[in-house]
Design a protein around this motif. Structure first.
Motif, PDB file in Angstrom:
ATOM      1  N   PHE A 175       0.737  -1.124  -0.104  1.00  0.00           N
ATOM      2  CA  PHE A 175      -0.071  -0.040   0.030  1.00  0.00           C
ATOM      3  C   PHE A 175       0.898   1.450  -0.018  1.00  0.00           C
ATOM      4  O   PHE A 175       1.787   1.230   0.724  1.00  0.00           O
ATOM      5  N   GLN A 176       0.533   2.099  -0.879  1.00  0.00           N
ATOM      6  CA  GLN A 176       1.135   3.417  -0.874  1.00  0.00           C
ATOM      7  C   GLN A 176      -0.105   4.427  -0.397  1.00  0.00           C
ATOM      8  O   GLN A 176      -0.666   4.829  -1.012  1.00  0.00           O
ATOM      9  N   GLY A 177       0.185   4.930   0.868  1.00  0.00           N
ATOM     10  CA  GLY A 177      -0.809   5.659   1.350  1.00  0.00           C
ATOM     11  C   GLY A 177      -2.167   4.643   1.735  1.00  0.00           C
ATOM     12  O   GLY A 177      -2.008   3.565   2.158  1.00  0.00           O
ATOM     13  N   ASP A 178      -3.008   4.940   0.942  1.00  0.00           N
ATOM     14  CA  ASP A 178      -4.229   4.145   1.010  1.00  0.00           C
ATOM     15  C   ASP A 178      -4.301   3.433  -0.287  1.00  0.00           C
ATOM     16  O   ASP A 178      -5.266   2.531  -0.585  1.00  0.00           O
ATOM     17  N   GLU A 179      -3.435   3.336  -1.197  1.00  0.00           N
ATOM     18  CA  GLU A 179      -3.799   3.022  -2.463  1.00  0.00           C
ATOM     19  C   GLU A 179      -2.979   1.543  -2.696  1.00  0.00           C
ATOM     20  O   GLU A 179      -1.812   1.444  -2.241  1.00  0.00           O
ATOM     21  N   LEU A 180      -3.743   0.663  -2.892  1.00  0.00           N
ATOM     22  CA  LEU A 180      -2.976  -0.662  -3.074  1.00  0.00           C
ATOM     23  C   LEU A 180      -2.315  -0.757  -4.660  1.00  0.00           C
ATOM     24  O   LEU A 180      -2.992  -0.464  -5.603  1.00  0.00           O
ATOM     25  N   LEU A 181      -1.115  -1.055  -4.420  1.00  0.00           N
ATOM     26  CA  LEU A 181      -0.095  -1.028  -5.605  1.00  0.00           C
ATOM     27  C   LEU A 181      -0.143  -2.676  -6.275  1.00  0.00           C
ATOM     28  O   LEU A 181      -0.295  -3.623  -5.580  1.00  0.00           O
ATOM     29  N   SER A 182      -0.074  -2.630  -7.468  1.00  0.00           N
ATOM     30  CA  SER A 182       0.036  -3.923  -8.183  1.00  0.00           C
ATOM     31  C   SER A 182       1.273  -4.203  -8.786  1.00  0.00           C
ATOM     32  O   SER A 182       1.478  -3.231  -9.582  1.00  0.00           O
ATOM     33  N   PHE A 183       2.031  -5.165  -8.835  1.00  0.00           N
ATOM     34  CA  PHE A 183       3.239  -5.640  -9.332  1.00  0.00           C
ATOM     35  C   PHE A 183       3.045  -6.747 -10.182  1.00  0.00           C
ATOM     36  O   PHE A 183       2.381  -7.767  -9.676  1.00  0.00           O
ATOM     37  N   GLY A 184       3.333  -7.062 -11.582  1.00  0.00           N
ATOM     38  CA  GLY A 184       3.331  -7.867 -12.267  1.00  0.00           C
ATOM     39  C   GLY A 184       4.080  -9.254 -11.893  1.00  0.00           C
ATOM     40  O   GLY A 184       3.843 -10.432 -12.071  1.00  0.00           O
ATOM     41  N   ASP A 185       5.367  -8.981 -11.403  1.00  0.00           N
ATOM     42  CA  ASP A 185       6.266  -9.854 -11.012  1.00  0.00           C
ATOM     43  C   ASP A 185       7.174  -9.382 -10.089  1.00  0.00           C
ATOM     44  O   ASP A 185       7.402  -8.218  -9.691  1.00  0.00           O
ATOM     45  N   GLU A 186       8.019 -10.365  -9.565  1.00  0.00           N
ATOM     46  CA  GLU A 186       9.160 -10.069  -8.586  1.00  0.00           C
ATOM     47  C   GLU A 186       9.884  -8.952  -9.087  1.00  0.00           C
ATOM     48  O   GLU A 186      10.516  -8.313  -8.201  1.00  0.00           O
ATOM     49  N   ARG A 187      10.529  -8.856 -10.369  1.00  0.00           N
ATOM     50  CA  ARG A 187      11.449  -7.869 -10.714  1.00  0.00           C
ATOM     51  C   ARG A 187      11.052  -6.446 -10.676  1.00  0.00           C
ATOM     52  O   ARG A 187      11.488  -5.565 -10.278  1.00  0.00           O
ATOM     53  N   GLU A 188       9.588  -6.228 -11.055  1.00  0.00           N
ATOM     54  CA  GLU A 188       8.866  -5.015 -10.943  1.00  0.00           C
ATOM     55  C   GLU A 188       8.812  -4.721  -9.544  1.00  0.00           C
ATOM     56  O   GLU A 188       9.166  -3.410  -9.001  1.00  0.00           O
ATOM     57  N   PHE A 189       8.447  -5.474  -8.638  1.00  0.00           N
ATOM     58  CA  PHE A 189       8.764  -5.009  -6.895  1.00  0.00           C
ATOM     59  C   PHE A 189       9.982  -4.802  -6.566  1.00  0.00           C
ATOM     60  O   PHE A 189      10.164  -3.653  -5.790  1.00  0.00           O
ATOM     61  N   VAL A 190      10.986  -5.667  -6.720  1.00  0.00           N
ATOM     62  CA  VAL A 190      12.483  -5.228  -6.278  1.00  0.00           C
ATOM     63  C   VAL A 190      12.956  -4.014  -7.108  1.00  0.00           C
ATOM     64  O   VAL A 190      13.347  -2.980  -6.377  1.00  0.00           O
ATOM     65  N   GLU A 191      12.522  -3.574  -8.268  1.00  0.00           N
ATOM     66  CA  GLU A 191      12.936  -2.477  -8.989  1.00  0.00           C
ATOM     67  C   GLU A 191      12.398  -1.093  -8.334  1.00  0.00           C
ATOM     68  O   GLU A 191      12.782  -0.117  -8.053  1.00  0.00           O
ATOM     69  N   PHE A 192      11.117  -1.313  -7.987  1.00  0.00           N
ATOM     70  CA  PHE A 192      10.299  -0.512  -7.060  1.00  0.00           C
ATOM     71  C   PHE A 192      10.797  -0.175  -5.785  1.00  0.00           C
ATOM     72  O   PHE A 192      10.955   1.303  -5.400  1.00  0.00           O
ATOM     73  N   CYS A 193      11.577  -1.070  -4.872  1.00  0.00           N
ATOM     74  CA  CYS A 193      12.054  -0.857  -3.911  1.00  0.00           C
ATOM     75  C   CYS A 193      13.579  -0.102  -3.869  1.00  0.00           C
ATOM     76  O   CYS A 193      14.132   0.742  -3.510  1.00  0.00           O
ATOM     77  N   VAL A 194      14.181  -0.892  -5.049  1.00  0.00           N
ATOM     78  CA  VAL A 194      15.690  -0.533  -4.886  1.00  0.00           C
ATOM     79  C   VAL A 194      16.013   0.615  -6.265  1.00  0.00           C
ATOM     80  O   VAL A 194      17.144   1.250  -5.947  1.00  0.00           O
ATOM     81  N   GLY A 195      15.422   0.570  -6.985  1.00  0.00           N
ATOM     82  CA  GLY A 195      15.525   1.480  -8.293  1.00  0.00           C
ATOM     83  C   GLY A 195      16.297   0.611  -9.341  1.00  0.00           C
ATOM     84  O   GLY A 195      16.584   1.090 -10.674  1.00  0.00           O
ATOM     85  N   ARG A 196      16.786  -0.576  -9.192  1.00  0.00           N
ATOM     86  CA  ARG A 196      17.078  -1.481 -10.168  1.00  0.00           C
ATOM     87  C   ARG A 196      16.861  -2.889  -9.844  1.00  0.00           C
ATOM     88  O   ARG A 196      16.754  -3.210  -8.750  1.00  0.00           O
ATOM     89  N   TYR A 197      16.907  -3.950 -10.636  1.00  0.00           N
ATOM     90  CA  TYR A 197      16.592  -5.160 -10.404  1.00  0.00           C
ATOM     91  C   TYR A 197      17.989  -5.925  -9.773  1.00  0.00           C
ATOM     92  O   TYR A 197      19.181  -5.595 -10.370  1.00  0.00           O
ATOM     93  N   VAL A 198      17.885  -6.488  -8.760  1.00  0.00           N
ATOM     94  CA  VAL A 198      18.973  -7.258  -8.015  1.00  0.00           C
ATOM     95  C   VAL A 198      18.885  -8.753  -8.319  1.00  0.00           C
ATOM     96  O   VAL A 198      17.731  -9.382  -7.660  1.00  0.00           O
ATOM     97  N   GLU A 199      19.700  -9.320  -8.896  1.00  0.00           N
ATOM     98  CA  GLU A 199      19.733 -10.694  -9.125  1.00  0.00           C
ATOM     99  C   GLU A 199      19.710 -11.386  -7.901  1.00  0.00           C
ATOM    100  O   GLU A 199      20.548 -11.220  -7.027  1.00  0.00           O
ATOM    101  N   PRO A 200      19.245 -12.637  -7.721  1.00  0.00           N
ATOM    102  CA  PRO A 200      19.166 -13.375  -6.403  1.00  0.00           C
ATOM    103  C   PRO A 200      20.535 -13.643  -6.067  1.00  0.00           C
ATOM    104  O   PRO A 200      20.763 -13.462  -4.923  1.00  0.00           O
TER     105      PRO A 200
END
Length: 227
Positions: A175-200
């Motif tokens: 949730f970003q404030g009261d808005e529920l965010l949607s991510f298509g896959d793990e890559r999108e979520f990691v990029e959202f948090c880090v700014g780039r994808y971090v390989e496992p």
């Protein structure tokens, strides 16, 4: 997190996990090997797999008519593997032989035959949980902690976000404030948090140098303990 005392070499664990993945793939919408194997750790504890099951008519009841409800085809497959003694329910779940919940665990006779008692940890996800759950289950645990901890508390998650259960009961929701965010896959979520994808495989201590505050301090303490 692994519960097995004896580690299994990656050269044994990875083919075993991939074989299980291939066996379950036809009854899953999505399936991925997570945990230490996804990070190419040389020694592996329990095997971790995340999946979203398919639903449909139980092939064993097709002759009974059209009125029966759809069931988890993954559950049908798991019960078949149990009957064949290819998987064995972990002791905590033996009193519920046909119920699997969201995290069933199994011993693997094929691994035991090689001298390893490592468990199969199966995480049964949903499309809504998939992106965050896969990111967290791939680990390592410190990187995963960073993904669900706001930056102001030393993590990687943007400060105006939090991960919690939705009104519909779905866990691992961002949730970003009261808005529920949607991510298509793990890559999108990691990029959202880090700014780039971090390989496992980059998420281990010796590969990761961009963590903030508390997360970096956890790495430092962990490294001292290991030493």
């Amino acid at each position: 997190m692994s519960q097995s005392d004896k580690k299994m070499p990656l050269r044994i664990a990875q083919p075993l996990a991939e074989k299980i993945k291939a066996e379950l793939s036809p009854v899953c919408e999505k399936i991925i090997v997570a945990g230490s194997i996804s990070r190419s750790k040389p020694m592996v504890g329990d095997l971790e797999i995340v999946c979203i099951p398919k639903f449909g008519r139980d092939p064993n009841t097709l002759q009974l008519g059209e009125d029966l409800p759809n069931v988890s085809l993954l559950a049908v497959k798991l019960n078949s593997l149990i009957k064949q003694n290819r998987l064995v329910r972990h002791s905590r779940a033996k009193n519920k032989p046909t119920e699997f919940g969201t995290n069933p665990r199994f011993t693997m006779p094929s691994a035991q035959g090689l001298g390893y008692d490592n468990l199969l940890d199966l995480y049964i996800s949903t499309p809504e949980r998939w992106a965050v759950e896969v990111a967290v289950r791939c680990g390592n645990w410190i990187f995963s902690k960073g993904l669900v901890t706001p930056k102001e508390k030393g993590g990687l998650l943007p400060n105006n976000c939090q991960i919690k259960e939705s009104e519909t009961g779905q866990k691992w929701q961002v949730f970003q404030g009261d808005e529920l965010l949607s991510f298509g896959d793990e890559r999108e979520f990691v990029e959202f948090c880090v700014g780039r994808y971090v390989e496992p495989h980059e998420r281990e201590l010796n590969h990761w140098s961009e963590l903030s505050g508390l997360t970096r301090r956890i790495y430092s303490v962990n490294a001292k303990v290991a030493a």
